[in-house]
Design a protein around this motif. Structure first.
Motif, PDB file in Angstrom:
ATOM      1  N   HIS A   6       3.311  -5.066  -9.520  1.00  0.00           N
ATOM      2  CA  HIS A   6       2.805  -3.896  -8.805  1.00  0.00           C
ATOM      3  C   HIS A   6       3.941  -3.087  -8.166  1.00  0.00           C
ATOM      4  O   HIS A   6       4.811  -3.645  -7.504  1.00  0.00           O
ATOM      5  CB  HIS A   6       1.822  -4.333  -7.719  1.00  0.00           C
ATOM      6  CG  HIS A   6       1.120  -3.188  -7.075  1.00  0.00           C
ATOM      7  ND1 HIS A   6      -0.026  -2.642  -7.599  1.00  0.00           N
ATOM      8  CD2 HIS A   6       1.428  -2.451  -5.982  1.00  0.00           C
ATOM      9  CE1 HIS A   6      -0.411  -1.629  -6.843  1.00  0.00           C
ATOM     10  NE2 HIS A   6       0.458  -1.499  -5.865  1.00  0.00           N
ATOM     11  N   PRO A   8       4.808  -0.343  -5.357  1.00  0.00           N
ATOM     12  CA  PRO A   8       4.152   0.273  -4.190  1.00  0.00           C
ATOM     13  C   PRO A   8       4.186   1.800  -4.280  1.00  0.00           C
ATOM     14  O   PRO A   8       5.190   2.372  -4.697  1.00  0.00           O
ATOM     15  CB  PRO A   8       4.982  -0.227  -3.004  1.00  0.00           C
ATOM     16  CG  PRO A   8       6.274  -0.681  -3.566  1.00  0.00           C
ATOM     17  CD  PRO A   8       6.024  -1.086  -4.991  1.00  0.00           C
ATOM     18  N   LEU A  31      -2.007  -6.703   1.322  1.00  0.00           N
ATOM     19  CA  LEU A  31      -0.662  -7.167   0.949  1.00  0.00           C
ATOM     20  C   LEU A  31      -0.339  -6.941  -0.526  1.00  0.00           C
ATOM     21  O   LEU A  31       0.750  -6.469  -0.861  1.00  0.00           O
ATOM     22  CB  LEU A  31      -0.556  -8.663   1.268  1.00  0.00           C
ATOM     23  CG  LEU A  31       0.743  -9.334   0.814  1.00  0.00           C
ATOM     24  CD1 LEU A  31       1.926  -8.853   1.638  1.00  0.00           C
ATOM     25  CD2 LEU A  31       0.618 -10.854   0.892  1.00  0.00           C
ATOM     26  N   ARG A  52      -7.588 -10.319   0.441  1.00  0.00           N
ATOM     27  CA  ARG A  52      -8.788 -11.094   0.077  1.00  0.00           C
ATOM     28  C   ARG A  52      -8.520 -11.983  -1.112  1.00  0.00           C
ATOM     29  O   ARG A  52      -9.293 -12.889  -1.397  1.00  0.00           O
ATOM     30  CB  ARG A  52      -9.918 -10.136  -0.330  1.00  0.00           C
ATOM     31  CG  ARG A  52     -10.595  -9.476   0.798  1.00  0.00           C
ATOM     32  CD  ARG A  52     -11.686  -8.558   0.288  1.00  0.00           C
ATOM     33  NE  ARG A  52     -12.962  -9.239   0.278  1.00  0.00           N
ATOM     34  CZ  ARG A  52     -14.116  -8.656   0.036  1.00  0.00           C
ATOM     35  NH1 ARG A  52     -14.156  -7.370  -0.247  1.00  0.00           N
ATOM     36  NH2 ARG A  52     -15.246  -9.328   0.062  1.00  0.00           N
ATOM     37  N   ASP A  53      -7.467 -11.650  -1.839  1.00  0.00           N
ATOM     38  CA  ASP A  53      -7.183 -12.325  -3.107  1.00  0.00           C
ATOM     39  C   ASP A  53      -6.173 -13.441  -2.857  1.00  0.00           C
ATOM     40  O   ASP A  53      -4.992 -13.187  -2.624  1.00  0.00           O
ATOM     41  CB  ASP A  53      -6.613 -11.283  -4.076  1.00  0.00           C
ATOM     42  CG  ASP A  53      -6.354 -11.850  -5.446  1.00  0.00           C
ATOM     43  OD1 ASP A  53      -6.277 -13.087  -5.586  1.00  0.00           O
ATOM     44  OD2 ASP A  53      -6.214 -11.049  -6.377  1.00  0.00           O
ATOM     45  N   GLY A 105      -7.858  -0.337  -2.791  1.00  0.00           N
ATOM     46  CA  GLY A 105      -8.133  -0.518  -4.217  1.00  0.00           C
ATOM     47  C   GLY A 105      -7.530  -1.791  -4.769  1.00  0.00           C
ATOM     48  O   GLY A 105      -7.325  -2.760  -4.056  1.00  0.00           O
ATOM     49  N   SER A 222     -15.892  -2.056   4.358  1.00  0.00           N
ATOM     50  CA  SER A 222     -14.706  -2.670   4.980  1.00  0.00           C
ATOM     51  C   SER A 222     -13.839  -1.613   5.639  1.00  0.00           C
ATOM     52  O   SER A 222     -13.337  -1.791   6.756  1.00  0.00           O
ATOM     53  CB  SER A 222     -13.854  -3.390   3.919  1.00  0.00           C
ATOM     54  OG  SER A 222     -14.546  -4.495   3.398  1.00  0.00           O
ATOM     55  N   ARG A 283       0.184   5.278 -11.515  1.00  0.00           N
ATOM     56  CA  ARG A 283      -0.865   4.887 -10.579  1.00  0.00           C
ATOM     57  C   ARG A 283      -0.857   5.750  -9.314  1.00  0.00           C
ATOM     58  O   ARG A 283      -1.851   5.875  -8.617  1.00  0.00           O
ATOM     59  CB  ARG A 283      -0.587   3.425 -10.202  1.00  0.00           C
ATOM     60  CG  ARG A 283      -1.796   2.661  -9.886  1.00  0.00           C
ATOM     61  CD  ARG A 283      -1.498   1.254  -9.442  1.00  0.00           C
ATOM     62  NE  ARG A 283      -2.520   0.887  -8.494  1.00  0.00           N
ATOM     63  CZ  ARG A 283      -2.444   1.128  -7.207  1.00  0.00           C
ATOM     64  NH1 ARG A 283      -1.375   1.681  -6.696  1.00  0.00           N
ATOM     65  NH2 ARG A 283      -3.438   0.783  -6.420  1.00  0.00           N
TER      66      ARG A 283
HETATM   67  C1  LIG Z   1      -3.248  -1.531  -4.088  1.00  0.00           C
HETATM   68  S1  LIG Z   1      -3.054  -3.209  -3.755  1.00  0.00           S
HETATM   69  C2  LIG Z   1      -1.854  -3.247  -2.475  1.00  0.00           C
HETATM   70  C3  LIG Z   1      -0.449  -3.173  -2.964  1.00  0.00           C
HETATM   71  C4  LIG Z   1       0.613  -3.385  -1.917  1.00  0.00           C
HETATM   72  N1  LIG Z   1       0.609  -2.365  -0.914  1.00  0.00           N
HETATM   73  C5  LIG Z   1       1.982  -3.523  -2.546  1.00  0.00           C
HETATM   74  O1  LIG Z   1       2.902  -2.817  -2.113  1.00  0.00           O
HETATM   75  O2  LIG Z   1       2.138  -4.320  -3.460  1.00  0.00           O
HETATM   76  C6  LIG Z   1      -4.503  -3.595  -2.901  1.00  0.00           C
HETATM   77  C7  LIG Z   1      -4.648  -5.047  -2.463  1.00  0.00           C
HETATM   78  O3  LIG Z   1      -5.622  -5.080  -1.439  1.00  0.00           O
HETATM   79  C8  LIG Z   1      -6.464  -6.173  -1.611  1.00  0.00           C
HETATM   80  N2  LIG Z   1      -7.730  -5.809  -0.981  1.00  0.00           N
HETATM   81  C9  LIG Z   1      -8.648  -4.909  -1.389  1.00  0.00           C
HETATM   82  N3  LIG Z   1      -9.649  -4.823  -0.493  1.00  0.00           N
HETATM   83  C10 LIG Z   1      -9.341  -5.696   0.500  1.00  0.00           C
HETATM   84  C11 LIG Z   1      -9.974  -6.053   1.722  1.00  0.00           C
HETATM   85  N4  LIG Z   1     -11.134  -5.509   2.101  1.00  0.00           N
HETATM   86  N5  LIG Z   1      -9.361  -6.952   2.516  1.00  0.00           N
HETATM   87  C12 LIG Z   1      -8.173  -7.504   2.178  1.00  0.00           C
HETATM   88  N6  LIG Z   1      -7.538  -7.215   1.012  1.00  0.00           N
HETATM   89  C13 LIG Z   1      -8.111  -6.312   0.204  1.00  0.00           C
HETATM   90  C14 LIG Z   1      -6.552  -6.381  -3.099  1.00  0.00           C
HETATM   91  O4  LIG Z   1      -6.869  -7.724  -3.365  1.00  0.00           O
HETATM   92  C15 LIG Z   1      -5.129  -5.992  -3.545  1.00  0.00           C
HETATM   93  O5  LIG Z   1      -4.303  -7.120  -3.621  1.00  0.00           O
END
Ligand SMILES: C[S@@+](CC[C@H](N)C(=O)[O-])C[C@H]1O[C@@H](n2cnc3c(N)ncnc32)[C@H](O)[C@@H]1O
Length: 296
Positions: A6, A8, A31, A52-53, A105, A222, A283
């Motif tokens: 990923h 950022p 995260l 959450r993951d 997302g 959320s 993205r």
């Molecule tokens: C777009 S990614 C974040 C990427 C991160 N900022 C990076 O620099 O790598 C979104 C992450 O948020 C998590 N996520 C989505 N909804 C969430 C929630 N309600 N609570 C916690 N994590 C969540 C997803 O599992 C995913 O890993």
């Protein structure tokens, strides 16, 4: 477990608004692959990181522990929905934070994992949960929800004009004893219902997938809940930054920051990625960043 792929988005802009400094504590509620968290820590600040993951959390913890191999390690991790960030702060005995980041997302890692059911071509189960250990998978929802509710989800969260036809076909499949099992089957069904647009080259299944993912994870609930709790737990002058990828998310962020007496908006219009960033990271194309400062 492989490294995160990923990239950022809007990293420079996130750092400009948060202005991380030694002695300050930030919450990164999403995260993912840890790109934003790592950059905040490189400025000398500490981060409480939630996801959450659990797979993402474990992989990124391992990566960050290698990246910061000197004590003290600057990140505390919690496997949690960010809507429960206040409970995570209580557990860590942190009363107030200096900044809060959400990058909403799904990550490229989740999209690339065929077992998660997020991408059109995945042959694994149609799951779509950020946390597969709780809640109801997309497959189960589509196997049980009334047709009208399925249509409503696809219309409301995906703004899909053909939502009724898609819902009808989903229900027909299950009435025929062939309920959808995989993301690939769902993508094929949607493509049969939605005419391909010559003007818009995106896959016709995009809006339906996005809508179902938002519903499966209650993503808007959320977001609204976390932003409502935030003023209690962020210091005066503390900054909240939210990056969204969907107009309904952006509307929630805009309304909370604009209408609440606790916030001063720092972005009159949402910040978007430069052409150069989009070329490097497609993205980033639909990312919208809004920031606000907690008033005294
Ligand atoms: C777009 S990614 C974040 C990427 C991160 N900022 C990076 O620099 O790598 C979104 C992450 O948020 C998590 N996520 C989505 N909804 C969430 C929630 N309600 N609570 C916690 N994590 C969540 C997803 O599992 C995913 O890993």
């Amino acid at each position: 477990m492989s490294e995160s792929i990923h990239v950022p988005v809007l990293l420079r802009e996130v750092l400009e608004f948060l202005n991380p400094q030694a002695g300050k504590i930030y919450v990164d509620g999403t995260l993912g692959g840890g790109g934003h968290t790592e950059a905040i820590c490189r400025c000398g600040a500490k981060v409480i990181a939630l996801d959450r993951d659990v797979e993402a959390l474990n992989r990124t913890e391992r990566q960050l522990r290698t990246a910061f191999d000197t004590a003290p390690f600057p990140v505390r991790f919690a496997h949690a929905n960010y809507r429960y960030f206040a409970e995570a702060l209580d557990m860590l005995a942190v009363e107030k934070i200096d900044g809060f980041l959400l990058d909403l997302g799904l990550s490229s890692d989740q999209l690339a994992d065929p077992q998660r059911g997020f991408s059109f071509d995945s042959e694994g189960e149609l799951d779509m949960r950020f946390d597969p250990s709780e809640g109801t998978s997309c497959r189960e929802l589509l196997a049980t929800l009334p047709e009208a509710e399925i249509a409503d989800i696809i219309f409301r969260f995906g703004e899909e004009r053909h939502s009724r036809r898609i819902a009808r076909k989903i229900v027909e499949a299950r009435e025929d004893g062939l309920p959808l099992q995989t993301a690939q089957q769902l993508a094929e069904l949607v493509r049969r219902c939605v005419p391909k647009s010559r003007k818009n080259p995106i896959d016709p299944a995009t809006r339906t997938f996005q809508a179902l993912r938002i519903a499966v994870n209650d993503e808007l609930g959320s977001l609204q809940s976390a932003l409502e709790q935030l003023p209690e737990r962020i210091k005066p002058e503390g900054v909240a930054v939210v990056i969204s990828f969907h107009s309904l998310e952006d509307r929630i962020v805009k309304n909370v920051f604009r209408d609440s007496r606790y916030w001063e908006m720092m972005t009159s219009k949402p910040i978007t990625a430069s052409e150069e960033e989009i070329a490097r990271n497609p993205r980033a194309r639909s990312a919208k960043l809004r920031a606000a400062k907690r008033l005294n």
